[in-house]
Design an enzyme around this catalytic site. Structure first.
Site, PDB file in Angstrom:
ATOM      1  CG  HIS A 188      -5.777  -2.293   0.202  1.00 45.19           C
ATOM      2  ND1 HIS A 188      -5.078  -1.860  -0.913  1.00 45.19           N
ATOM      3  CD2 HIS A 188      -5.164  -1.709   1.277  1.00 45.19           C
ATOM      4  CE1 HIS A 188      -4.095  -1.060  -0.538  1.00 45.19           C
ATOM      5  NE2 HIS A 188      -4.125  -0.956   0.788  1.00 45.19           N
ATOM      6  CB  SER A 194      -0.961  -0.050   1.182  1.00 45.42           C
ATOM      7  OG  SER A 194      -1.992   0.915   1.031  1.00 45.42           O
ATOM      8  CG  ASP A 203      -7.056  -2.770  -3.496  1.00 45.44           C
ATOM      9  OD1 ASP A 203      -7.655  -1.908  -2.837  1.00 45.44           O
ATOM     10  OD2 ASP A 203      -5.828  -2.984  -3.401  1.00 45.44           O
TER      11      ASP A 203
END
Length: 267
Positions: A248, A95, A219
């Site tokens: 995610h 991320s 995601d």
């Protein structure tokens, strides 16, 4: 476990475990290196050296007021890798950590790194630009920043509900919430502004090492079409690995698959 001093004197926490080929983990917002617990278990048993770093403002690192830009995060990473004197690294960024990894590779000429793993990366560009109309509207990310400033506990709980495609235990969600609450509120808000506004597309040209992009097709935070596919097209030696049952949080949605993929790539 140790601390490494960044160039401005900030102490960056590093957890260095095992021996063998090194994998350096960069955590996502607003967590800490501990989010990779179930990667460490597997990869240490497979004979890898696992190095987890808490970004400034997070986990057990110092939490100064001030700069939480990708330049600063990348420079902190360089200080750590220089101090550890480690080479042949597989750099694994999740991320926001994927954004840091992308920027580091260009800003510091791929120093110490032989392979790059981007996990649900918030890279290269999340929000709309004049030449990137497919990006998210800024208004979709602003509630994270406002929440960090007004009710961070509630925001962290709501953000946690967006992470996964598969059902997670209440205890897992509470643990992740606690990792987020360990962060500085100032860092949480400031670094969210960083990944909202950043455009790392120019950094992709500076990446020449073998690169794997691991991304969940469900995601909702870094949508597959505007991150994973753009990274695959923009990085010379990149291969995209789809996680069909992940959102995610592919570290927990498809833990076994991710662990096996990382071991194969880093070995």
């Amino acid at each position: 476990m140790t601390h490494v001093q960044a160039e401005d004197g900030t102490e960056i926490f590093v957890r260095d475990m095992g021996e063998g080929d090194p994998i350096v983990f960069l955590h996502g917002w607003p967590l800490s290196h501990r989010m990779f617990e179930y990667q460490y278990h597997y990869l240490l048993d497979e004979g890898f050296r696992c190095i987890g770093i808490d970004h400034r403002g997070y986990g057990e690192s110092d939490k100064p007021y001030g700069d939480y830009s990708y330049d600063r995060f990348a420079d902190d990473l360089k200080a750590v890798l220089d101090e550890l004197d480690v080479d042949g690294v597989t750099l694994a960024g999740f991320s926001m950590g994927g954004g840091i990894a992308t920027h580091y590779m260009n800003r510091h000429d791929e120093a110490h790194v032989d392979k790059l793993a981007l996990l649900a990366a918030a890279s290269p560009c999340l929000t709309k630009k004049s030449d990137f109309p497919e990006g998210l509207d800024e208004e979709e990310l602003n509630p994270l920043i406002e929440g960090a400033r007004t009710d961070r506990a509630a925001m962290n709980a709501e953000f946690g509900q967006m992470l996964f495609h598969t059902e997670q235990s209440d205890e897992m969600m509470e643990w992740l919430w606690s990792l987020g609450m360990d962060a500085s509120g100032l860092a949480t808000a400031a670094s969210a502004e960083t990944f909202r506004d950043a455009d790392l597309r120019p950094d992709m040209d500076g990446i020449t090492v073998p690169t794997k992009i691991y991304h969940g097709v469900h995601d909702e935070i870094t949508p597959f079409e505007i991150t994973a596919e753009v990274l695959e097209d923009g990085i010379e030696n990149a291969e995209l690995v789809r996680f069909e049952n992940s959102g995610h949080g592919l570290v927990a949605d498809e833990t076994e698959k991710l662990n096996e993929e990382l071991a194969e790539f880093a070995g």
